[in-house]
Motif scaffolding. Sequence first.
Motif, PDB file in Angstrom:
ATOM      1  N   LEU A   1       0.804  -1.207  -0.083  1.00  0.00           N
ATOM      2  CA  LEU A   1      -0.087  -0.149   0.080  1.00  0.00           C
ATOM      3  C   LEU A   1       0.839   1.147   0.006  1.00  0.00           C
ATOM      4  O   LEU A   1       0.555   2.048  -0.736  1.00  0.00           O
ATOM      5  N   SER A   2       1.994   1.399   0.721  1.00  0.00           N
ATOM      6  CA  SER A   2       2.947   2.331   0.625  1.00  0.00           C
ATOM      7  C   SER A   2       3.516   2.773  -0.504  1.00  0.00           C
ATOM      8  O   SER A   2       3.541   3.992  -1.050  1.00  0.00           O
ATOM      9  N   VAL A   3       3.903   1.747  -1.000  1.00  0.00           N
ATOM     10  CA  VAL A   3       4.353   1.904  -2.408  1.00  0.00           C
ATOM     11  C   VAL A   3       3.480   2.394  -3.517  1.00  0.00           C
ATOM     12  O   VAL A   3       3.688   3.275  -4.232  1.00  0.00           O
ATOM     13  N   ALA A   4       2.192   1.742  -3.455  1.00  0.00           N
ATOM     14  CA  ALA A   4       1.093   2.313  -4.488  1.00  0.00           C
ATOM     15  C   ALA A   4       0.809   3.837  -4.091  1.00  0.00           C
ATOM     16  O   ALA A   4       0.627   4.582  -5.167  1.00  0.00           O
ATOM     17  N   PHE A   5       0.674   4.220  -3.059  1.00  0.00           N
ATOM     18  CA  PHE A   5       0.190   5.473  -2.724  1.00  0.00           C
ATOM     19  C   PHE A   5       1.261   6.415  -2.852  1.00  0.00           C
ATOM     20  O   PHE A   5       1.118   7.737  -2.892  1.00  0.00           O
ATOM     21  N   TYR A   6       2.551   5.881  -2.593  1.00  0.00           N
ATOM     22  CA  TYR A   6       3.814   6.975  -2.997  1.00  0.00           C
ATOM     23  C   TYR A   6       3.619   7.360  -4.434  1.00  0.00           C
ATOM     24  O   TYR A   6       3.894   8.184  -4.728  1.00  0.00           O
ATOM     25  N   LEU A   7       3.492   6.369  -5.312  1.00  0.00           N
ATOM     26  CA  LEU A   7       3.669   6.594  -6.788  1.00  0.00           C
ATOM     27  C   LEU A   7       2.181   7.221  -6.969  1.00  0.00           C
ATOM     28  O   LEU A   7       2.216   8.130  -8.005  1.00  0.00           O
ATOM     29  N   ALA A   8       1.149   7.266  -6.159  1.00  0.00           N
ATOM     30  CA  ALA A   8      -0.078   7.690  -6.425  1.00  0.00           C
ATOM     31  C   ALA A   8      -0.189   9.231  -5.775  1.00  0.00           C
ATOM     32  O   ALA A   8      -1.341   9.984  -5.927  1.00  0.00           O
ATOM     33  N   ALA A   9       0.902   9.734  -5.248  1.00  0.00           N
ATOM     34  CA  ALA A   9       0.924  11.099  -4.650  1.00  0.00           C
ATOM     35  C   ALA A   9       0.425  12.337  -5.452  1.00  0.00           C
ATOM     36  O   ALA A   9      -0.534  12.913  -4.901  1.00  0.00           O
ATOM     37  N   PRO A  10       0.475  12.457  -6.688  1.00  0.00           N
ATOM     38  CA  PRO A  10       0.207  13.424  -7.514  1.00  0.00           C
ATOM     39  C   PRO A  10      -1.264  13.219  -7.869  1.00  0.00           C
ATOM     40  O   PRO A  10      -1.903  14.082  -8.395  1.00  0.00           O
TER      41      PRO A  10
END
Length: 243
Positions: free
Chosen positions: A104-113
């Motif tokens: 989840l942390s990787v996915a939402f790190y990439l989804a920050a924008p």
Amino acid sequence: MEMASISSSPRTVEEIFKDYSARRAGIVRALTYDVDEFYALCDPEKENLCLYGHPNESWEVNLPAEEVPPELPEPALGINFARDGMARRDWLSLVAMHSDSWLLSVAFYLAAPFNRNERKRLFSLINDLPAVFEVVTERKLVKEKPSADSGSKSRLGTKRSGDGQAKSTPRIADEGYGEDEDEHSETLCGTCGGNYNANEFWICCDVCERWFHGKCVKITPAKAESIRQYKCPSCSNLKRGRQ
């Protein structure tokens, strides 16, 4: 160790979900099919080790990235140290919980924008898959819609063997499953990446939990009826390779 660079990171909801699904598939394999190999690699006598899932559906036990800060969030550090101090099943469950958090942390790190609606859509896609913890502890939850018609089809059917024990049949979605269209509206085919369409036959892999167009995996509705447990080509090839 493989590490996706920021310049090549996925940018759309579909791309990030595909990245999440692939990393998740790798970790699930490490904790299920490849569990003996994974267990052996996590030697408590070694340095701090992490479990990585990669975008090509592979997994790796390795030291954490040396870059500070790292290009992507790092998984739990030192999973190997607790291995011999816990029951094997409990330790694997703990690793699974940490792995879910990392994915989840990787996915939402990439989804920050992303904006609010894009983040909500991404989470909806992710939440449609069982957590790694659920798979490892065999707590896979299946959403079924009640029906007064006992003869109607459901997404997950059961059939009785000669000894009266229930056996699962593959989860399928085909023409006539109109009530599932909203639930699967953002589901992507694990082979071609195409969106769910209620007018097409779909089948779910009982191992990696991904959905596929029947035509992409060469499974017809009639053939699906005779399959006790469906394994997609990737999961089937993995098992044959280990025999």
